[in-house]
Design a protein around this motif. Sequence first.
Motif, PDB file in Angstrom:
ATOM      1  N   CYS A  77      -4.799  -8.040  -5.067  1.00 18.21           N
ATOM      2  CA  CYS A  77      -5.362  -6.554  -5.836  1.00 18.21           C
ATOM      3  C   CYS A  77      -4.257  -5.520  -6.093  1.00 18.21           C
ATOM      4  CB  CYS A  77      -6.547  -5.957  -5.274  1.00 18.21           C
ATOM      5  SG  CYS A  77      -6.435  -5.445  -3.475  1.00 18.21           S
ATOM      6  N   LEU A  78      -3.061  -5.774  -4.940  1.00 22.14           N
ATOM      7  CA  LEU A  78      -1.965  -4.829  -5.146  1.00 22.14           C
ATOM      8  C   LEU A  78      -0.726  -5.308  -6.057  1.00 22.14           C
ATOM      9  CD1 LEU A  78      -2.023  -3.687  -1.377  1.00 22.14           C
ATOM     10  CD2 LEU A  78      -3.280  -2.540  -3.317  1.00 22.14           C
ATOM     11  N   ASP A  79      -1.048  -6.623  -6.664  1.00 24.10           N
ATOM     12  CA  ASP A  79       0.105  -6.867  -7.463  1.00 24.10           C
ATOM     13  C   ASP A  79       0.378  -6.150  -8.479  1.00 24.10           C
ATOM     14  OD1 ASP A  79       0.268  -9.217  -5.710  1.00 24.10           O
ATOM     15  OD2 ASP A  79      -0.794 -10.517  -7.168  1.00 24.10           O
ATOM     16  N   LEU A 122       0.687  -1.134   0.097  1.00 22.88           N
ATOM     17  CA  LEU A 122       0.157   0.026   0.047  1.00 22.88           C
ATOM     18  C   LEU A 122       0.784   1.255  -0.109  1.00 22.88           C
ATOM     19  CD1 LEU A 122      -2.859  -0.944   2.591  1.00 22.88           C
ATOM     20  CD2 LEU A 122      -3.245  -0.250   0.137  1.00 22.88           C
ATOM     21  N   GLY A 123       1.854   1.115   0.852  1.00 23.47           N
ATOM     22  CA  GLY A 123       2.758   2.316   0.880  1.00 23.47           C
ATOM     23  C   GLY A 123       3.373   2.423  -0.547  1.00 23.47           C
ATOM     24  N   HIS A 124       3.914   1.610  -1.106  1.00 22.84           N
ATOM     25  CA  HIS A 124       4.506   1.607  -2.522  1.00 22.84           C
ATOM     26  C   HIS A 124       3.598   2.107  -3.418  1.00 22.84           C
ATOM     27  CE1 HIS A 124       7.484   0.649  -5.108  1.00 22.84           C
ATOM     28  NE2 HIS A 124       6.974  -0.348  -5.869  1.00 22.84           N
ATOM     29  N   ARG A 125       2.324   1.558  -3.517  1.00 26.76           N
ATOM     30  CA  ARG A 125       1.516   2.096  -4.474  1.00 26.76           C
ATOM     31  C   ARG A 125       1.005   3.875  -4.313  1.00 26.76           C
ATOM     32  NH1 ARG A 125       3.386  -1.551  -7.610  1.00 26.76           N
ATOM     33  NH2 ARG A 125       2.657  -3.701  -7.302  1.00 26.76           N
ATOM     34  N   TYR A 126       0.585   3.896  -3.037  1.00 27.60           N
ATOM     35  CA  TYR A 126       0.465   5.190  -2.680  1.00 27.60           C
ATOM     36  C   TYR A 126       1.536   6.412  -3.168  1.00 27.60           C
ATOM     37  CZ  TYR A 126      -3.532   4.175   0.481  1.00 27.60           C
ATOM     38  OH  TYR A 126      -4.774   4.143   1.037  1.00 27.60           O
ATOM     39  N   ALA A 127       2.921   5.899  -3.125  1.00 29.94           N
ATOM     40  CA  ALA A 127       3.726   6.713  -3.616  1.00 29.94           C
ATOM     41  C   ALA A 127       4.010   6.811  -4.841  1.00 29.94           C
ATOM     42  CB  ALA A 127       5.152   6.006  -2.768  1.00 29.94           C
ATOM     43  N   ASP A 173      -3.288  14.085  -4.708  1.00 28.44           N
ATOM     44  CA  ASP A 173      -1.791  13.796  -4.436  1.00 28.44           C
ATOM     45  C   ASP A 173      -1.351  14.292  -3.308  1.00 28.44           C
ATOM     46  OD1 ASP A 173      -1.558  13.599  -7.300  1.00 28.44           O
ATOM     47  OD2 ASP A 173      -0.885  15.612  -7.709  1.00 28.44           O
ATOM     48  N   ILE A 174      -1.682  15.023  -2.496  1.00 23.44           N
ATOM     49  CA  ILE A 174      -1.376  15.152  -1.060  1.00 23.44           C
ATOM     50  C   ILE A 174      -1.855  14.104  -0.172  1.00 23.44           C
ATOM     51  CG2 ILE A 174      -1.441  16.915   0.970  1.00 23.44           C
ATOM     52  CD1 ILE A 174      -1.777  19.086  -0.859  1.00 23.44           C
ATOM     53  N   GLY A 175      -3.011  13.582  -0.338  1.00 25.72           N
ATOM     54  CA  GLY A 175      -3.737  12.517   0.315  1.00 25.72           C
ATOM     55  C   GLY A 175      -2.910  11.187   0.154  1.00 25.72           C
ATOM     56  N   GLY A 176      -2.500  10.987  -1.200  1.00 24.68           N
ATOM     57  CA  GLY A 176      -1.586   9.755  -1.520  1.00 24.68           C
ATOM     58  C   GLY A 176       0.022   9.861  -0.878  1.00 24.68           C
ATOM     59  N   ALA A 177       0.402  10.899  -0.828  1.00 28.55           N
ATOM     60  CA  ALA A 177       1.867  11.070  -0.240  1.00 28.55           C
ATOM     61  C   ALA A 177       1.596  10.931   1.243  1.00 28.55           C
ATOM     62  CB  ALA A 177       2.229  12.605  -0.342  1.00 28.55           C
ATOM     63  N   SER A 178       0.401  11.533   1.937  1.00 30.71           N
ATOM     64  CA  SER A 178       0.228  11.257   3.417  1.00 30.71           C
ATOM     65  C   SER A 178       0.022  10.082   3.744  1.00 30.71           C
ATOM     66  CB  SER A 178      -0.670  12.432   3.840  1.00 30.71           C
ATOM     67  OG  SER A 178      -0.990  12.092   4.876  1.00 30.71           O
ATOM     68  N   ALA A 179      -0.763   9.259   2.922  1.00 25.45           N
ATOM     69  CA  ALA A 179      -1.010   7.829   3.537  1.00 25.45           C
ATOM     70  C   ALA A 179       0.020   7.165   2.970  1.00 25.45           C
ATOM     71  CB  ALA A 179      -2.241   7.457   2.318  1.00 25.45           C
ATOM     72  N   ALA A 180       0.980   7.270   2.060  1.00 29.57           N
ATOM     73  CA  ALA A 180       2.175   6.640   1.998  1.00 29.57           C
ATOM     74  C   ALA A 180       3.132   6.644   3.230  1.00 29.57           C
ATOM     75  CB  ALA A 180       3.082   7.078   0.810  1.00 29.57           C
ATOM     76  N   GLN A 181       3.332   7.743   3.728  1.00 31.90           N
ATOM     77  CA  GLN A 181       4.081   7.871   4.915  1.00 31.90           C
ATOM     78  C   GLN A 181       3.663   7.393   6.153  1.00 31.90           C
ATOM     79  OE1 GLN A 181       4.010  12.382   4.880  1.00 31.90           O
ATOM     80  NE2 GLN A 181       6.406  12.497   4.726  1.00 31.90           N
ATOM     81  N   GLU A 182       2.243   7.427   6.199  1.00 30.93           N
ATOM     82  CA  GLU A 182       1.735   6.596   7.361  1.00 30.93           C
ATOM     83  C   GLU A 182       1.741   5.123   7.111  1.00 30.93           C
ATOM     84  OE1 GLU A 182      -1.499  10.188   8.405  1.00 30.93           O
ATOM     85  OE2 GLU A 182      -2.236   8.405   7.114  1.00 30.93           O
ATOM     86  N   GLU A 183       1.533   4.722   5.957  1.00 32.89           N
ATOM     87  CA  GLU A 183       1.722   3.210   5.894  1.00 32.89           C
ATOM     88  C   GLU A 183       3.206   2.760   6.235  1.00 32.89           C
ATOM     89  OE1 GLU A 183      -0.651   1.333   5.690  1.00 32.89           O
ATOM     90  OE2 GLU A 183      -2.405   2.284   4.572  1.00 32.89           O
ATOM     91  N   ILE A 184       4.146   3.439   5.711  1.00 31.65           N
ATOM     92  CA  ILE A 184       5.522   3.144   5.991  1.00 31.65           C
ATOM     93  C   ILE A 184       5.828   3.182   7.405  1.00 31.65           C
ATOM     94  CG2 ILE A 184       7.853   3.896   5.878  1.00 31.65           C
ATOM     95  CD1 ILE A 184       6.497   2.381   3.239  1.00 31.65           C
ATOM     96  N   GLY A 185       5.124   3.934   8.254  1.00 30.34           N
ATOM     97  CA  GLY A 185       5.209   4.106   9.513  1.00 30.34           C
ATOM     98  C   GLY A 185       4.640   3.006  10.264  1.00 30.34           C
TER      99      GLY A 185
END
Length: 255
Positions: free
Chosen positions: A85-87, A23-28, A40-52
């Motif tokens: 679904c994330l493949d 998820l973090g990878h796809r968001y980024a 775009d901002i929502g995706g970048a923020s979600a990517a950071q949170e998923e990596i955390g």
Amino acid sequence: MSEDWSEAAVDYVQAIYDTKLLLGHRYAQWSLSGPSLEDDIGGASAAQEEIGHVRQLARELEEQGRDADWLSGHRDPDEFANAACLDRIDGEWPTYMASIAPADRAAWYLIDAIDRDDLSGLITKMGEDEYFHLEYHDARLETLAAEDPETVQQTLETTLPQTLALIGPAAYDEDEDPLYQAGFTDRPIADIRESFVQHYRDLFAGTDVSLEGVDWDAPALEEWDETRRRVDTGSISDTDVEQLRGEANELFAMN
């Protein structure tokens, strides 16, 4: 060191970890591809949170004997247990949203079902982040259901059954779910599935998106791989694995 978990419990958390890693990878990847600056901002923020979240789960898995390098991506593509679904996501924004949203919701439902005092603080913090992810997803899906119902419907007919495989088979009820029986979770897979299914039925009720073509019974128990939590032999790509490992970044750092 925390109390040892059963092998099934480690695999359960591993599937959550791998799904969040992807998820973090796809968001980024999509953080500059949304239809608006807000997306775009929502995706970048979600990517950071998923990596955390991934880093926190990695610590728990390492305490259960999983190797840190292996967790971070030093493994073969078919060793990842992410939601299918994330493949890969082939398509535009509606396809992306109808792929990301179910996986993110399912991963949260699986986390929220874990019943361990030593993980309660971690789960509470993740829940605070996930609330905004899931609210955003639902709002965007409702908009897309009006703008491009055909693409959303066609995508969900594939991604919802794949996400149900991440959650697990309907046969895992109170009497059959080993993690519920062992007390690792506070509700069986059958109950988690019911909440997930009802959410999407309610979300698209009254829209032009029909979910009648979704295989809500998936996965078949006899076809389900409990370790990878899917029914197929697919996987992410070699390129995805290389990017997750960050090998190119290591090379640049050395030069």
